[in-house]
Design a protein around this motif. Structure first.
Motif, PDB file in Angstrom:
ATOM      1  N   GLN A  49      41.527  43.989  45.854  1.00  0.00           N
ATOM      2  CA  GLN A  49      40.312  43.279  46.258  1.00  0.00           C
ATOM      3  C   GLN A  49      40.432  42.667  47.655  1.00  0.00           C
ATOM      4  OE1 GLN A  49      37.376  43.139  44.504  1.00  0.00           O
ATOM      5  NE2 GLN A  49      38.329  44.581  43.111  1.00  0.00           N
ATOM      6  N   GLU A  50      41.606  42.222  48.029  1.00  0.00           N
ATOM      7  CA  GLU A  50      41.772  41.473  49.276  1.00  0.00           C
ATOM      8  C   GLU A  50      42.414  42.283  50.395  1.00  0.00           C
ATOM      9  OE1 GLU A  50      40.604  38.339  49.648  1.00  0.00           O
ATOM     10  OE2 GLU A  50      39.837  38.467  47.608  1.00  0.00           O
ATOM     11  N   GLU A 107      34.012  44.801  48.772  1.00  0.00           N
ATOM     12  CA  GLU A 107      33.283  43.540  48.704  1.00  0.00           C
ATOM     13  C   GLU A 107      33.181  43.097  47.238  1.00  0.00           C
ATOM     14  OE1 GLU A 107      31.704  41.783  51.476  1.00  0.00           O
ATOM     15  OE2 GLU A 107      33.223  43.020  52.444  1.00  0.00           O
ATOM     16  N   PRO A 108      32.944  41.807  46.992  1.00  0.00           N
ATOM     17  CA  PRO A 108      32.811  41.325  45.608  1.00  0.00           C
ATOM     18  C   PRO A 108      31.688  42.014  44.817  1.00  0.00           C
ATOM     19  CG  PRO A 108      33.064  39.473  47.104  1.00  0.00           C
ATOM     20  CD  PRO A 108      32.919  40.707  47.955  1.00  0.00           C
ATOM     21  N   ASP A 109      30.646  42.493  45.511  1.00  0.00           N
ATOM     22  CA  ASP A 109      29.537  43.154  44.821  1.00  0.00           C
ATOM     23  C   ASP A 109      29.819  44.628  44.504  1.00  0.00           C
ATOM     24  OD1 ASP A 109      29.360  44.280  47.341  1.00  0.00           O
ATOM     25  OD2 ASP A 109      27.293  43.676  47.712  1.00  0.00           O
TER      26      ASP A 109
END
Length: 146
Positions: A49-50, A107-109
């Motif tokens: 994620q990062e 991205e988070p989405d």
């Protein structure tokens, strides 16, 4: 006696300098290491994620939308899809139905924000990772069908 102490201090200093240089090189290597993931792996949550990584597959037909320099498209491995957003100039060989590898962050989405987009070189070339991903996805689809 003094020569022996100087020699030991010099060797110890050399070892400390070598250790520091090794640590810096390994840290730089790890920060610049970029892994490849398929859309199926990204959908399964296997992608970081990062961190920056690469996603590759085929640009889905009728998915390219342009707004100035910003382009949005979908990368698929014929099993799962990942929406990609990229701002910049695309390679000349970029087109729907062709192989692509995008590098960026998730991205988070769930949208992949690409910093770089690479297209295949000619009609016969596809990045080996992307070709393997397509082959695996096709195999999974065939075995899942009754």
């Amino acid at each position: 006696m003094k020569n022996r102490h100087k020699r030991i201090a010099l060797i110890a200093g050399g070892l400390v300098a070598l250790s520091l240089a090794t640590a810096l090189v390994l840290n730089a290597f790890q920060n610049n290491l970029v892994f490849f993931f398929t859309p199926t792996q990204v959908s399964a949550g296997e992608a970081p994620q990062e961190r920056t990584f690469r996603v590759g597959g085929i640009v889905q037909a009728d998915s390219v939308q342009r707004d100035g320099l910003t382009v949005q498209f979908i990368v698929t491995d014929n099993a799962k899809m990942v929406p990609v957003s990229y701002t910049g100039l695309l390679p000349d060989l970029f087109s729907e139905g062709k192989g692509v590898v995008a590098q960026g962050k998730l991205e988070p989405d769930g949208r992949f924000l690409a910093q770089e987009v690479l297209a295949k070189h000619d009609e016969n070339y596809m990045p080996p990772e992307a070709q393997h991903a397509l082959d695996e996805a096709s195999k999974n689809i065939l075995t899942a069908s009754p």
